[in-house]
Design a protein around this motif. Structure first.
Motif, mmCIF file in Angstrom:
data_model
loop_
_atom_site.group_PDB
_atom_site.id
_atom_site.type_symbol
_atom_site.label_atom_id
_atom_site.label_comp_id
_atom_site.label_asym_id
_atom_site.label_seq_id
_atom_site.Cartn_x
_atom_site.Cartn_y
_atom_site.Cartn_z
ATOM 1 N N ALA A 196 18.123 46.799 27.769
ATOM 2 C CA ALA A 196 19.582 46.811 27.620
ATOM 3 C C ALA A 196 20.121 45.396 27.520
ATOM 4 C CB ALA A 196 20.231 47.529 28.796
ATOM 5 N N ARG A 197 21.219 45.259 26.801
ATOM 6 C CA ARG A 197 21.998 44.023 26.817
ATOM 7 C C ARG A 197 23.111 44.232 27.831
ATOM 8 N NH1 ARG A 197 23.225 44.004 20.542
ATOM 9 N NH2 ARG A 197 22.971 46.240 20.944
ATOM 10 N N VAL A 198 23.240 43.299 28.768
ATOM 11 C CA VAL A 198 24.033 43.548 29.960
ATOM 12 C C VAL A 198 25.178 42.551 30.111
ATOM 13 C CG1 VAL A 198 23.996 43.757 32.481
ATOM 14 C CG2 VAL A 198 22.011 44.494 31.133
ATOM 15 N N VAL A 199 26.359 43.086 30.398
ATOM 16 C CA VAL A 199 27.478 42.265 30.843
ATOM 17 C C VAL A 199 27.436 42.246 32.360
ATOM 18 C CG1 VAL A 199 29.983 42.006 30.953
ATOM 19 C CG2 VAL A 199 28.901 42.783 28.826
ATOM 20 N N VAL A 200 27.134 41.083 32.921
ATOM 21 C CA VAL A 200 27.047 40.906 34.366
ATOM 22 C C VAL A 200 28.422 40.465 34.849
ATOM 23 C CG1 VAL A 200 25.932 39.650 36.242
ATOM 24 C CG2 VAL A 200 24.619 40.276 34.200
ATOM 25 N N ASN A 201 29.161 41.402 35.410
ATOM 26 C CA ASN A 201 30.523 41.090 35.865
ATOM 27 C C ASN A 201 30.552 40.832 37.356
ATOM 28 O OD1 ASN A 201 33.117 42.776 37.192
ATOM 29 N ND2 ASN A 201 33.599 41.093 35.819
ATOM 30 N N ASP A 202 31.090 39.687 37.743
ATOM 31 C CA ASP A 202 31.279 39.378 39.151
ATOM 32 C C ASP A 202 32.100 38.097 39.258
ATOM 33 O OD1 ASP A 202 30.956 38.777 41.965
ATOM 34 O OD2 ASP A 202 29.225 40.127 41.932
ATOM 35 N N PRO A 203 33.271 38.143 39.888
ATOM 36 C CA PRO A 203 34.062 36.917 40.046
ATOM 37 C C PRO A 203 33.551 36.001 41.150
ATOM 38 C CG PRO A 203 35.229 38.768 41.015
ATOM 39 C CD PRO A 203 34.003 39.336 40.346
ATOM 40 N N GLY A 204 32.503 36.431 41.860
ATOM 41 C CA GLY A 204 31.930 35.579 42.890
ATOM 42 C C GLY A 204 32.741 35.496 44.153
ATOM 43 N N GLY A 205 33.357 36.594 44.520
ATOM 44 C CA GLY A 205 34.244 36.597 45.680
ATOM 45 C C GLY A 205 33.514 36.778 46.997
ATOM 46 N N THR A 206 34.250 36.531 48.072
ATOM 47 C CA THR A 206 33.745 36.828 49.408
ATOM 48 C C THR A 206 33.711 38.334 49.611
ATOM 49 O OG1 THR A 206 35.946 36.814 50.401
ATOM 50 C CG2 THR A 206 34.765 34.700 50.282
ATOM 51 N N LEU A 207 33.132 38.757 50.715
ATOM 52 C CA LEU A 207 33.057 40.182 50.997
ATOM 53 C C LEU A 207 34.436 40.798 51.138
ATOM 54 C CD1 LEU A 207 30.990 42.396 51.348
ATOM 55 C CD2 LEU A 207 30.905 41.880 53.802
ATOM 56 N N ARG A 208 35.394 40.025 51.629
ATOM 57 C CA ARG A 208 36.778 40.494 51.716
ATOM 58 C C ARG A 208 37.468 40.480 50.358
ATOM 59 N NH1 ARG A 208 40.068 40.755 55.966
ATOM 60 N NH2 ARG A 208 41.718 39.787 54.750
ATOM 61 N N GLY A 209 36.926 39.738 49.411
ATOM 62 C CA GLY A 209 37.532 39.664 48.093
ATOM 63 C C GLY A 209 38.721 38.741 48.010
ATOM 64 N N ASP A 210 38.910 37.879 49.006
ATOM 65 C CA ASP A 210 40.098 37.034 48.994
ATOM 66 C C ASP A 210 39.827 35.619 48.493
ATOM 67 O OD1 ASP A 210 38.575 36.379 51.165
ATOM 68 O OD2 ASP A 210 40.137 36.744 52.660
ATOM 69 N N GLU A 211 38.572 35.312 48.181
ATOM 70 C CA GLU A 211 38.248 34.017 47.598
ATOM 71 C C GLU A 211 37.212 34.218 46.498
ATOM 72 O OE1 GLU A 211 37.046 31.077 50.398
ATOM 73 O OE2 GLU A 211 38.610 31.600 51.847
ATOM 74 N N HIS A 212 37.451 33.599 45.355
ATOM 75 C CA HIS A 212 36.527 33.699 44.232
ATOM 76 C C HIS A 212 35.986 32.315 43.897
ATOM 77 C CE1 HIS A 212 38.716 37.591 42.769
ATOM 78 N NE2 HIS A 212 37.987 37.780 43.837
ATOM 79 N N GLY A 213 34.995 32.279 43.029
ATOM 80 C CA GLY A 213 34.559 30.995 42.532
ATOM 81 C C GLY A 213 33.064 30.769 42.527
ATOM 82 N N GLU A 214 32.306 31.474 43.394
ATOM 83 C CA GLU A 214 30.860 31.270 43.388
ATOM 84 C C GLU A 214 30.271 31.831 42.104
ATOM 85 O OE1 GLU A 214 27.018 32.017 46.327
ATOM 86 O OE2 GLU A 214 29.031 32.636 46.950
ATOM 87 N N ASP A 215 29.405 31.059 41.470
ATOM 88 C CA ASP A 215 28.943 31.392 40.118
ATOM 89 C C ASP A 215 27.764 32.358 40.155
ATOM 90 O OD1 ASP A 215 29.136 31.311 37.412
ATOM 91 O OD2 ASP A 215 28.251 29.325 37.168
ATOM 92 N N VAL A 216 27.939 33.500 40.796
ATOM 93 C CA VAL A 216 26.821 34.425 40.957
ATOM 94 C C VAL A 216 26.493 35.162 39.662
ATOM 95 C CG1 VAL A 216 27.135 34.729 43.433
ATOM 96 C CG2 VAL A 216 28.396 36.190 41.860
ATOM 97 N N ALA A 217 27.485 35.459 38.833
ATOM 98 C CA ALA A 217 27.216 36.166 37.583
ATOM 99 C C ALA A 217 26.335 35.329 36.670
ATOM 100 C CB ALA A 217 28.529 36.520 36.880
ATOM 101 N N ALA A 218 26.634 34.048 36.567
ATOM 102 C CA ALA A 218 25.848 33.169 35.712
ATOM 103 C C ALA A 218 24.407 33.063 36.198
ATOM 104 C CB ALA A 218 26.486 31.782 35.645
#
Length: 305
Positions: free
Chosen positions: A33-55
């Protein structure tokens, strides 16, 4: 047995930067499969984003020869949901599979849970599911093919303490998936629910020393089958926990019919009303559980006259 593959298929997986979502992305990519890996890299609470986990997941997939692209849009808004689906269409030119796995946790008892924390969890789990489904379903319908996998939880089926927001959102996945299954039946779109349990960051703070193996990779094959073209079910739920895969389902007792009721008569007949020893009604969502429920109920009333 012939290996089930996803060659030429395009999958969007939300929350794919870690844990279960990453296991799904890597399995489907390994199978073509060709995959779109979606993830904004947030904390477990979802109140901070930025970690480049999708990449990072994309890099890992490309290292073993797979095809993937990162998406950091949030499912929590309609615009974000549309952008995630557009990433698949703009990058790969099609969309075949949607797996909504993104989730956050903000615990609190019913006496203390804030309205903000209640809404924030619904934004990701429940509204997030609708945002990506709403963007994906017309594309799948036009193509005459689609596989949708939404994520519930044992907390959604049975509840759990201090997570009313999570339980509400996860139980709602069942209704949404059933509607996708019903409306998709005529256009080649199938939708099911996965009820997974695995040791991910959501288990942080829990003593898991006595747990059996519960890695995300034990859940991924069930999701892979639900996402595959050979998937033969729609409007159902599969449970996957610690190597056990099972079907969860909603059933009704035959109940008790009377032409009229009083409160006292309900009390008198409650054992029969609740009796699960008889022939349970297990009504398939597709094609007509809603109608079957009404028809069977009306039949009892007609026979009782």
């Amino acid at each position: 047995m012939t290996q089930l593959r996803f060659d030429d298929r395009v999958a969007v997986i939300t929350g794919a930067g870690r844990g279960l979502g990453r296991a799904y992305a890597e399995l489907l990519a390994a199978r073509g499969a060709r995959v779109v890996v979606n993830d904004p890299g947030g904390t477990l609470r979802g109140d901070e984003h930025g970690e480049d986990v999708a990449a990072e997941v994309v890099r890992a997939i490309r290292e073993f020869g797979g095809a993937a692209v990162a998406s950091t849009d949030s499912v929590a808004t309609p615009a974000g949901g549309q952008a995630i689906i557009d990433t698949a269409l703009n990058t790969f030119g099609r969309l075949d599979i949607l797996i909504h796995n993104a989730g956050t946790v903000r615990p609190g008892s019913l006496s203390e849970l804030s309205f903000e924390d209640f809404e924030a969890v619904l934004d990701v789990h429940l509204r997030g599911a609708f945002h990506v489904v709403r963007a994906a379903f017309p594309q799948m319908s036009a193509a005459g093919y689609g596989r949708v996998v939404l994520t519930s939880s044992i907390g959604g089926l049975y509840g759990n303490q201090r997570v009313a927001n999570y339980a509400v959102a996860k139980s709602a996945m069942i209704g949404l998936s059933n509607v996708v299954a019903l409306e998709g039946a005529a256009v080649g779109v199938r939708s099911n629910v996965i009820v997974p349990a695995a040791l991910t960051r959501m288990a942080e703070g829990i003593d898991t020393s006595a747990y059996p193996p519960m890695q995300p990779e034990l859940v991924a094959p069930a999701v892979g089958w639900l996402a595959h073209e050979s998937c033969s079910i729609s409007g159902e739920m599969l449970v996957a926990i610690a190597g056990r895969v099972a079907r969860a389902y909603i059933a009704e007792t035959p109940g008790v019919y009377r032409p009229s009721w009083t409160i006292e008569q309900i009390a008198e007949h409650i054992a029969g009303i609740r009796d699960t020893a008889g022939d349970a009604w297990i009504l398939p969502v597709v094609p007509s559980a809603h109608i079957d429920h009404i028809v069977k109920s009306f039949a009892l009333a007609t026979e009782g006259k």
